[in-house]
Design a protein around this motif. Structure first.
Motif, PDB file in Angstrom:
ATOM      1  N   ARG A   1       0.839  -1.211   0.000  1.00 19.03           N
ATOM      2  CA  ARG A   1       0.000   0.000   0.000  1.00 19.03           C
ATOM      3  C   ARG A   1       0.869   1.253   0.000  1.00 19.03           C
ATOM      4  N   ARG A   2       1.933   1.251   0.786  1.00 17.69           N
ATOM      5  CA  ARG A   2       2.843   2.403   0.811  1.00 17.69           C
ATOM      6  C   ARG A   2       3.475   2.606  -0.555  1.00 17.69           C
ATOM      7  N   GLY A   3       3.881   1.520  -1.191  1.00 14.23           N
ATOM      8  CA  GLY A   3       4.469   1.625  -2.527  1.00 14.23           C
ATOM      9  C   GLY A   3       3.476   2.190  -3.530  1.00 14.23           C
ATOM     10  N   TRP A   4       2.225   1.756  -3.437  1.00 17.80           N
ATOM     11  CA  TRP A   4       1.156   2.285  -4.305  1.00 17.80           C
ATOM     12  C   TRP A   4       1.044   3.797  -4.118  1.00 17.80           C
ATOM     13  N   ASN A   5       0.986   4.239  -2.860  1.00 14.49           N
ATOM     14  CA  ASN A   5       0.816   5.662  -2.580  1.00 14.49           C
ATOM     15  C   ASN A   5       1.974   6.486  -3.134  1.00 14.49           C
ATOM     16  N   ILE A   6       3.196   5.994  -2.966  1.00 19.05           N
ATOM     17  CA  ILE A   6       4.373   6.709  -3.477  1.00 19.05           C
ATOM     18  C   ILE A   6       4.279   6.849  -4.990  1.00 19.05           C
ATOM     19  N   HIS A   7       3.863   5.776  -5.660  1.00 21.02           N
ATOM     20  CA  HIS A   7       3.750   5.774  -7.127  1.00 21.02           C
ATOM     21  C   HIS A   7       2.750   6.840  -7.583  1.00 21.02           C
ATOM     22  N   VAL A   8       1.570   6.817  -6.990  1.00 23.05           N
ATOM     23  CA  VAL A   8       0.507   7.743  -7.400  1.00 23.05           C
ATOM     24  C   VAL A   8       0.896   9.190  -7.093  1.00 23.05           C
ATOM     25  N   GLU A   9       1.428   9.419  -5.895  1.00 20.41           N
ATOM     26  CA  GLU A   9       1.793  10.787  -5.510  1.00 20.41           C
ATOM     27  C   GLU A   9       2.875  11.351  -6.423  1.00 20.41           C
ATOM     28  N   PHE A  10       3.863  10.522  -6.792  1.00 18.56           N
ATOM     29  CA  PHE A  10       4.909  11.008  -7.689  1.00 18.56           C
ATOM     30  C   PHE A  10       4.317  11.368  -9.048  1.00 18.56           C
TER      31      PHE A  10
END
Length: 248
Positions: free
Chosen positions: A94-103
Protein backbone atom coordinates in the motif's frame (compact mmCIF):
# COMPACT_ATOMS: atom_id res chain seq x y z
CA UNK A 1 52.09 6.99 -18.99
CA UNK A 2 50.68 9.33 -16.33
CA UNK A 3 49.79 11.80 -19.03
CA UNK A 4 47.83 9.16 -20.96
CA UNK A 5 45.98 8.07 -17.83
CA UNK A 6 45.12 11.63 -16.93
CA UNK A 7 43.90 12.27 -20.45
CA UNK A 8 41.69 9.18 -20.31
CA UNK A 9 40.13 10.25 -17.03
CA UNK A 10 39.55 13.74 -18.38
CA UNK A 11 37.85 12.26 -21.42
CA UNK A 12 35.54 10.15 -19.25
CA UNK A 13 34.72 13.12 -17.06
CA UNK A 14 34.03 15.26 -20.11
CA UNK A 15 31.71 12.59 -21.49
CA UNK A 16 29.85 12.34 -18.18
CA UNK A 17 29.50 16.11 -17.98
CA UNK A 18 28.17 16.24 -21.51
CA UNK A 19 25.65 13.48 -20.79
CA UNK A 20 24.53 15.31 -17.66
CA UNK A 21 24.10 18.56 -19.60
CA UNK A 22 22.06 16.83 -22.30
CA UNK A 23 19.82 15.06 -19.79
CA UNK A 24 19.32 18.27 -17.83
CA UNK A 25 18.33 20.11 -21.01
CA UNK A 26 16.00 17.27 -22.03
CA UNK A 27 14.37 17.23 -18.58
CA UNK A 28 13.71 20.97 -18.85
CA UNK A 29 12.17 20.55 -22.31
CA UNK A 30 10.08 17.70 -20.95
CA UNK A 31 8.75 19.84 -18.11
CA UNK A 32 7.97 22.76 -20.40
CA UNK A 33 6.58 20.92 -23.43
CA UNK A 34 5.85 17.34 -22.41
CA UNK A 35 7.11 14.22 -24.21
CA UNK A 36 6.12 15.70 -27.59
CA UNK A 37 8.75 18.40 -27.10
CA UNK A 38 11.59 15.87 -26.93
CA UNK A 39 13.33 15.60 -30.28
CA UNK A 40 17.02 14.93 -30.80
CA UNK A 41 17.45 18.28 -32.55
CA UNK A 42 15.63 20.24 -29.83
CA UNK A 43 17.59 18.53 -27.06
CA UNK A 44 20.94 19.03 -28.82
CA UNK A 45 20.17 22.71 -29.36
CA UNK A 46 19.08 23.22 -25.76
CA UNK A 47 22.20 21.45 -24.48
CA UNK A 48 24.51 23.38 -26.84
CA UNK A 49 25.89 20.27 -28.56
CA UNK A 50 25.84 18.95 -32.09
CA UNK A 51 23.24 16.28 -32.89
CA UNK A 52 25.94 13.69 -33.76
CA UNK A 53 27.30 14.06 -30.22
CA UNK A 54 23.91 13.14 -28.84
CA UNK A 55 23.76 10.02 -31.02
CA UNK A 56 27.29 9.10 -30.02
CA UNK A 57 26.39 9.28 -26.33
CA UNK A 58 22.92 7.70 -26.38
CA UNK A 59 22.78 5.68 -29.61
CA UNK A 60 19.39 6.89 -30.82
CA UNK A 61 16.28 8.69 -29.61
CA UNK A 62 15.04 5.61 -27.78
CA UNK A 63 18.36 5.44 -25.94
CA UNK A 64 18.01 9.10 -25.01
CA UNK A 65 14.46 8.58 -23.76
CA UNK A 66 15.53 5.55 -21.73
CA UNK A 67 18.36 7.52 -20.10
CA UNK A 68 16.04 10.49 -19.54
CA UNK A 69 13.47 8.23 -17.87
CA UNK A 70 16.06 6.97 -15.39
CA UNK A 71 17.32 10.54 -14.87
CA UNK A 72 13.95 12.09 -14.05
CA UNK A 73 12.71 9.07 -12.07
CA UNK A 74 15.80 8.84 -9.86
CA UNK A 75 14.20 10.63 -6.89
CA UNK A 76 11.15 8.36 -7.12
CA UNK A 77 13.24 5.19 -7.33
CA UNK A 78 15.44 6.37 -4.48
CA UNK A 79 12.35 6.68 -2.30
CA UNK A 80 11.13 3.21 -3.32
CA UNK A 81 14.57 1.67 -2.77
CA UNK A 82 14.75 3.27 0.66
CA UNK A 83 11.50 1.74 1.92
CA UNK A 84 12.28 -0.19 5.11
CA UNK A 85 10.30 -3.45 5.06
CA UNK A 86 7.79 -3.71 7.87
CA UNK A 87 6.38 -6.87 9.40
CA UNK A 88 3.28 -6.46 7.24
CA UNK A 89 4.09 -6.96 3.55
CA UNK A 90 0.58 -5.85 2.54
CA UNK A 91 1.04 -2.50 4.24
CA UNK A 92 4.34 -2.11 2.39
CA UNK A 93 2.52 -2.71 -0.90
CA UNK A 94 0.00 0.00 0.00
CA UNK A 95 2.84 2.40 0.81
CA UNK A 96 4.47 1.62 -2.53
CA UNK A 97 1.16 2.28 -4.31
CA UNK A 98 0.82 5.66 -2.58
CA UNK A 99 4.37 6.71 -3.48
CA UNK A 100 3.75 5.77 -7.13
CA UNK A 101 0.51 7.74 -7.40
CA UNK A 102 1.79 10.79 -5.51
CA UNK A 103 4.91 11.01 -7.69
CA UNK A 104 2.85 10.78 -10.87
CA UNK A 105 0.52 13.56 -9.83
CA UNK A 106 3.39 15.80 -8.72
CA UNK A 107 5.38 15.18 -11.91
CA UNK A 108 2.92 14.78 -14.80
CA UNK A 109 5.46 15.32 -17.60
CA UNK A 110 7.91 12.81 -16.14
CA UNK A 111 5.16 10.29 -15.59
CA UNK A 112 3.79 10.70 -19.11
CA UNK A 113 7.27 10.01 -20.49
CA UNK A 114 7.62 6.80 -18.50
CA UNK A 115 4.15 5.34 -18.85
CA UNK A 116 2.33 7.27 -21.55
CA UNK A 117 4.99 7.12 -24.25
CA UNK A 118 4.67 3.45 -25.14
CA UNK A 119 7.29 1.80 -27.33
CA UNK A 120 6.34 -1.82 -28.05
CA UNK A 121 9.14 -4.21 -27.16
CA UNK A 122 11.03 -1.64 -25.09
CA UNK A 123 10.58 -0.65 -21.48
CA UNK A 124 12.66 2.09 -19.85
CA UNK A 125 15.20 0.83 -17.32
CA UNK A 126 13.56 2.95 -14.60
CA UNK A 127 10.18 1.33 -15.25
CA UNK A 128 11.82 -2.10 -15.15
CA UNK A 129 13.44 -1.36 -11.80
CA UNK A 130 10.14 -0.09 -10.44
CA UNK A 131 8.51 -3.36 -11.53
CA UNK A 132 11.26 -5.37 -9.84
CA UNK A 133 10.75 -3.48 -6.56
CA UNK A 134 7.02 -4.22 -6.72
CA UNK A 135 7.64 -7.91 -7.38
CA UNK A 136 9.99 -8.14 -4.40
CA UNK A 137 7.24 -6.68 -2.19
CA UNK A 138 4.77 -9.19 -3.58
CA UNK A 139 7.22 -12.05 -3.09
CA UNK A 140 7.45 -11.13 0.60
CA UNK A 141 3.66 -11.20 0.80
CA UNK A 142 3.67 -14.64 -0.81
CA UNK A 143 6.26 -15.89 1.69
CA UNK A 144 4.03 -14.65 4.51
CA UNK A 145 1.12 -16.62 3.11
CA UNK A 146 -0.81 -13.46 2.26
CA UNK A 147 -0.94 -13.65 -1.54
CA UNK A 148 -3.86 -15.53 -3.06
CA UNK A 149 -2.69 -15.26 -6.71
CA UNK A 150 0.71 -15.76 -8.40
CA UNK A 151 3.22 -12.92 -7.97
CA UNK A 152 3.14 -12.02 -11.67
CA UNK A 153 -0.66 -11.87 -11.73
CA UNK A 154 -0.65 -9.59 -8.69
CA UNK A 155 2.04 -7.37 -10.22
CA UNK A 156 0.09 -6.96 -13.46
CA UNK A 157 -3.06 -6.03 -11.55
CA UNK A 158 -1.27 -3.38 -9.51
CA UNK A 159 0.71 -1.97 -12.45
CA UNK A 160 -2.37 -1.75 -14.67
CA UNK A 161 -4.52 -0.08 -12.01
CA UNK A 162 -1.92 2.42 -10.79
CA UNK A 163 -0.66 3.57 -14.17
CA UNK A 164 -4.11 3.56 -15.73
CA UNK A 165 -5.58 5.59 -12.89
CA UNK A 166 -2.75 8.13 -12.83
CA UNK A 167 -2.77 8.61 -16.61
CA UNK A 168 -6.55 9.05 -16.50
CA UNK A 169 -6.20 11.78 -13.87
CA UNK A 170 -3.39 13.48 -15.77
CA UNK A 171 -5.66 13.69 -18.81
CA UNK A 172 -7.99 15.92 -16.76
CA UNK A 173 -7.48 19.68 -16.29
CA UNK A 174 -5.10 20.21 -13.39
CA UNK A 175 -7.74 21.77 -11.13
CA UNK A 176 -10.01 18.73 -11.65
CA UNK A 177 -7.50 16.04 -10.66
CA UNK A 178 -9.01 14.57 -7.52
CA UNK A 179 -6.93 11.62 -6.29
CA UNK A 180 -9.40 10.74 -3.50
CA UNK A 181 -11.13 7.91 -5.42
CA UNK A 182 -7.76 6.22 -5.95
CA UNK A 183 -7.67 5.18 -2.30
CA UNK A 184 -10.77 3.08 -2.86
CA UNK A 185 -9.31 1.68 -6.06
CA UNK A 186 -6.07 0.81 -4.25
CA UNK A 187 -7.89 -1.07 -1.52
CA UNK A 188 -10.16 -2.88 -3.97
CA UNK A 189 -7.26 -4.09 -6.12
CA UNK A 190 -5.01 -5.08 -3.22
CA UNK A 191 -7.83 -6.79 -1.33
CA UNK A 192 -8.61 -8.84 -4.45
CA UNK A 193 -5.13 -10.34 -4.60
CA UNK A 194 -4.27 -10.83 -0.93
CA UNK A 195 -5.70 -12.59 2.08
CA UNK A 196 -6.87 -10.25 4.80
CA UNK A 197 -5.83 -12.74 7.47
CA UNK A 198 -2.27 -13.24 8.74
CA UNK A 199 -0.62 -16.45 7.58
CA UNK A 200 -0.88 -18.02 11.04
CA UNK A 201 -4.65 -17.42 11.11
CA UNK A 202 -5.01 -18.91 7.62
CA UNK A 203 -3.12 -22.04 8.69
CA UNK A 204 -5.26 -22.32 11.82
CA UNK A 205 -8.47 -22.00 9.81
CA UNK A 206 -7.31 -24.65 7.33
CA UNK A 207 -6.34 -26.97 10.19
CA UNK A 208 -9.75 -26.51 11.85
CA UNK A 209 -11.59 -27.29 8.62
CA UNK A 210 -9.40 -30.31 7.93
CA UNK A 211 -10.11 -31.64 11.43
CA UNK A 212 -13.83 -31.11 10.93
CA UNK A 213 -13.79 -32.91 7.57
CA UNK A 214 -11.68 -35.73 8.99
CA UNK A 215 -14.19 -36.19 11.79
CA UNK A 216 -17.04 -36.20 9.26
CA UNK A 217 -15.53 -38.94 7.07
CA UNK A 218 -14.50 -41.05 10.02
CA UNK A 219 -11.61 -43.46 10.24
CA UNK A 220 -12.81 -45.75 7.45
CA UNK A 221 -13.65 -48.67 9.63
CA UNK A 222 -16.93 -50.32 8.83
CA UNK A 223 -19.08 -48.33 6.43
CA UNK A 224 -16.88 -45.80 4.65
CA UNK A 225 -18.69 -42.66 3.38
CA UNK A 226 -15.69 -41.77 1.20
CA UNK A 227 -15.81 -45.12 -0.61
CA UNK A 228 -19.59 -44.81 -0.84
CA UNK A 229 -19.06 -41.45 -2.56
CA UNK A 230 -17.11 -43.17 -5.35
CA UNK A 231 -13.51 -43.25 -4.13
CA UNK A 232 -11.40 -46.39 -4.17
CA UNK A 233 -10.29 -47.70 -0.79
CA UNK A 234 -6.67 -46.62 -1.47
CA UNK A 235 -7.84 -43.14 -2.48
CA UNK A 236 -9.97 -42.85 0.66
CA UNK A 237 -6.96 -43.77 2.79
CA UNK A 238 -4.82 -41.19 0.98
CA UNK A 239 -7.46 -38.51 1.52
CA UNK A 240 -7.44 -39.23 5.26
CA UNK A 241 -3.65 -38.99 5.30
CA UNK A 242 -3.80 -35.58 3.61
CA UNK A 243 -6.48 -34.31 5.96
CA UNK A 244 -4.47 -35.56 8.91
CA UNK A 245 -1.43 -33.58 7.69
CA UNK A 246 -3.50 -30.42 7.10
CA UNK A 247 -5.13 -30.67 10.52
CA UNK A 248 -1.81 -30.40 12.39
Amino acid sequence: MRSDLGSSETGVERRDQQQEAILEAAAKLLTEHGPAGISTRAVATAAGVQTPALYRLFGDKDGLLDALGSYVFESYLAEKRGLEPSEDAIEDIRRGWNIHVEFGLRNPAYYALMYGNLRPGRRPAAAQENGEILRRLLERAREQGRLRVPVETAARAIEASTTGAVLLLLAQPEDERDPTPLTGLRDTVIDSIVSTEPAADVRTRIADRAQALLAAVGDGRGADPVVDAGFRAAEAALLRDWLSILSR
